[in-house]
Design a protein around this motif. Structure first.
Motif, PDB file in Angstrom:
ATOM      1  N   ARG A 104     -12.443   1.948  15.755  1.00 21.96           N
ATOM      2  CA  ARG A 104     -13.249   2.493  14.262  1.00 21.96           C
ATOM      3  C   ARG A 104     -12.437   2.398  13.383  1.00 21.96           C
ATOM      4  NH1 ARG A 104     -15.008   7.953  14.829  1.00 21.96           N
ATOM      5  NH2 ARG A 104     -13.497   8.446  14.049  1.00 21.96           N
ATOM      6  N   ASN A 106      -8.968   1.904  12.797  1.00 18.62           N
ATOM      7  CA  ASN A 106      -8.710   0.451  12.736  1.00 18.62           C
ATOM      8  C   ASN A 106      -9.398  -0.902  11.811  1.00 18.62           C
ATOM      9  OD1 ASN A 106      -6.445   1.331  14.368  1.00 18.62           O
ATOM     10  ND2 ASN A 106      -6.582  -0.120  16.147  1.00 18.62           N
ATOM     11  N   ARG A 107     -10.450  -0.711  12.293  1.00 19.99           N
ATOM     12  CA  ARG A 107     -11.480  -1.797  11.349  1.00 19.99           C
ATOM     13  C   ARG A 107     -11.603  -1.262   9.979  1.00 19.99           C
ATOM     14  NH1 ARG A 107     -15.929  -1.294  13.836  1.00 19.99           N
ATOM     15  NH2 ARG A 107     -15.395   0.581  15.470  1.00 19.99           N
ATOM     16  N   ALA A 108     -11.666   0.445   9.549  1.00 23.77           N
ATOM     17  CA  ALA A 108     -11.816   0.576   8.349  1.00 23.77           C
ATOM     18  C   ALA A 108     -10.205   0.234   7.899  1.00 23.77           C
ATOM     19  CB  ALA A 108     -12.535   2.509   8.695  1.00 23.77           C
ATOM     20  N   VAL A 110      -8.398  -1.638   7.799  1.00 23.46           N
ATOM     21  CA  VAL A 110      -8.854  -3.203   7.383  1.00 23.46           C
ATOM     22  C   VAL A 110      -9.307  -3.349   6.180  1.00 23.46           C
ATOM     23  CG1 VAL A 110      -8.858  -5.962   8.343  1.00 23.46           C
ATOM     24  CG2 VAL A 110      -7.225  -4.073   9.420  1.00 23.46           C
ATOM     25  N   ARG A 111     -10.599  -2.769   6.460  1.00 22.47           N
ATOM     26  CA  ARG A 111     -11.277  -3.135   5.410  1.00 22.47           C
ATOM     27  C   ARG A 111     -11.153  -2.770   4.502  1.00 22.47           C
ATOM     28  NH1 ARG A 111     -15.069  -0.331   7.270  1.00 22.47           N
ATOM     29  NH2 ARG A 111     -15.590  -1.520   9.726  1.00 22.47           N
ATOM     30  N   ALA A 112     -10.614  -1.694   4.259  1.00 19.32           N
ATOM     31  CA  ALA A 112     -10.457  -0.948   2.745  1.00 19.32           C
ATOM     32  C   ALA A 112      -9.768  -1.822   1.982  1.00 19.32           C
ATOM     33  CB  ALA A 112      -9.615   0.429   3.182  1.00 19.32           C
ATOM     34  N   LYS A 115      -7.409  -8.925   1.055  1.00 22.80           N
ATOM     35  CA  LYS A 115      -6.517  -9.878   2.040  1.00 22.80           C
ATOM     36  C   LYS A 115      -5.478 -10.303   1.565  1.00 22.80           C
ATOM     37  CE  LYS A 115      -9.130 -14.280   1.010  1.00 22.80           C
ATOM     38  NZ  LYS A 115     -10.336 -14.943   1.611  1.00 22.80           N
TER      39      LYS A 115
END
Length: 143
Positions: A104, A106-108, A110-112, A115
């Motif tokens: 959870r 980790n995904r947050a 990257v999402r922050a 790209k």
């Protein structure tokens, strides 16, 4: 007609690109995390289940080798952009993920980050050999 003794040749490639300044434990950890996503998005990379002579069953693994490369921070950033521009199945591990402890977070992490501002330390990519080779341009095989 092919025989069982002929070498198997693949028209696809599974490759991991690691940043050359990672510690040994980080290289192993990043590689394991990166390749874990490929089989879910590209199920054709997974072979059949294994069994030993006693009939003990083992999980299936990739049907082809995973090639591991290394490169500079700039090379990782360029490879990341090339993989995305070619729409190849890609997994990314950013420097921020060394400070998280679960999927959870980790995904947050990257999402922050947009790209083009991610700080990739590792990248896994799968696709046609020539396309993957173009993504990895300039990278060297991991020693």
């Amino acid at each position: 007609m092919t025989t069982e003794n002929e070498p198997v040749r693949f028209d696809t490639k599974i490759a991991v690109l690691l940043r050359d300044d990672l510690e040994p434990w980080q290289r192993l950890n990043v590689t394991a995390f990166l390749v874990s996503g490929l089989g879910t998005e590209a199920p054709e990379v997974i072979g059949e289940s294994y069994a030993d002579a006693d009939g003990t069953a083992y999980l299936p693994m990739f049907r082809q080798p995973v090639l591991v490369f290394e490169g500079t921070k700039e090379m990782l950033t360029a490879a990341h952009g090339r993989a995305l521009s070619r729409a190849l199945p890609c997994a990314v591990f950013t420097s921020d993920l060394f400070t998280t402890g679960n999927d959870r977070d980790n995904r947050a992490a990257v999402r922050a980050v947009p790209k083009d501002r991610l700080d990739p330390v590792g990248l896994a990519v799968y696709g046609a050999r020539n396309a993957v080779d173009k993504v990895l341009k300039g990278a060297r095989m991991h020693p």
